[in-house]
Design a protein around this motif. Structure first.
Motif, short mmCIF file in Angstrom:
data_model
loop_
_atom_site.label_atom_id
_atom_site.label_comp_id
_atom_site.label_asym_id
_atom_site.label_seq_id
_atom_site.Cartn_x
_atom_site.Cartn_y
_atom_site.Cartn_z
N ARG A 49 0.83 -1.20 0.00
CA ARG A 49 0.00 0.00 0.00
C ARG A 49 0.87 1.26 0.00
O ARG A 49 0.59 2.21 -0.72
N GLN A 50 1.92 1.26 0.80
CA GLN A 50 2.82 2.42 0.84
C GLN A 50 3.51 2.60 -0.51
O GLN A 50 3.62 3.72 -1.03
N THR A 81 -0.79 6.74 5.16
CA THR A 81 0.05 5.80 4.42
C THR A 81 1.30 6.48 3.89
O THR A 81 2.42 5.96 4.00
#
Length: 98
Positions: A49-50, A81
């Motif tokens: 996700r990052q 994030t």
């Protein structure tokens, strides 16, 4: 859709790389390539996700609402994030320069 985003990101990266080289004629291609490879390695080590958020923000130049829509998350989650990604990249940079 992802192909369009990827192609746009590549074009933007080429444009920015060219601008950087023109502005700082003292930077050798090999040094820039080395730094690029190092940063790419740090980004590749981020959780998915990052990594996706960093790509969409800095390579595709999307704003937070567009990133949120693309990833199916809330805008606040995009902020958190990216903050976590920045912290991880900062740690990687500091460790590399110790």
């Amino acid at each position: 859709m992802w192909s369009i985003v990827l192609n746009a990101a590549r074009a933007l990266a080429r444009k920015r790389r060219g601008e950087l080289l023109r502005e700082s004629g003292a930077v050798a291609d090999s040094v820039l390539s080395e730094a690029d490879a190092e940063v790419r390695g740090w980004i590749a080590g981020l959780p998915e996700r990052q990594r996706l958020a960093v790509f969409l923000r800095y390579f595709a130049d999307l704003d937070y609402p567009a990133i949120a829509q693309s990833l199916g998350i809330e805008v606040g989650t995009v902020s958190a994030t990216l903050s976590a990604a920045h912290a991880a990249l900062r740690r990687s940079s500091e460790e590399a320069h110790v």
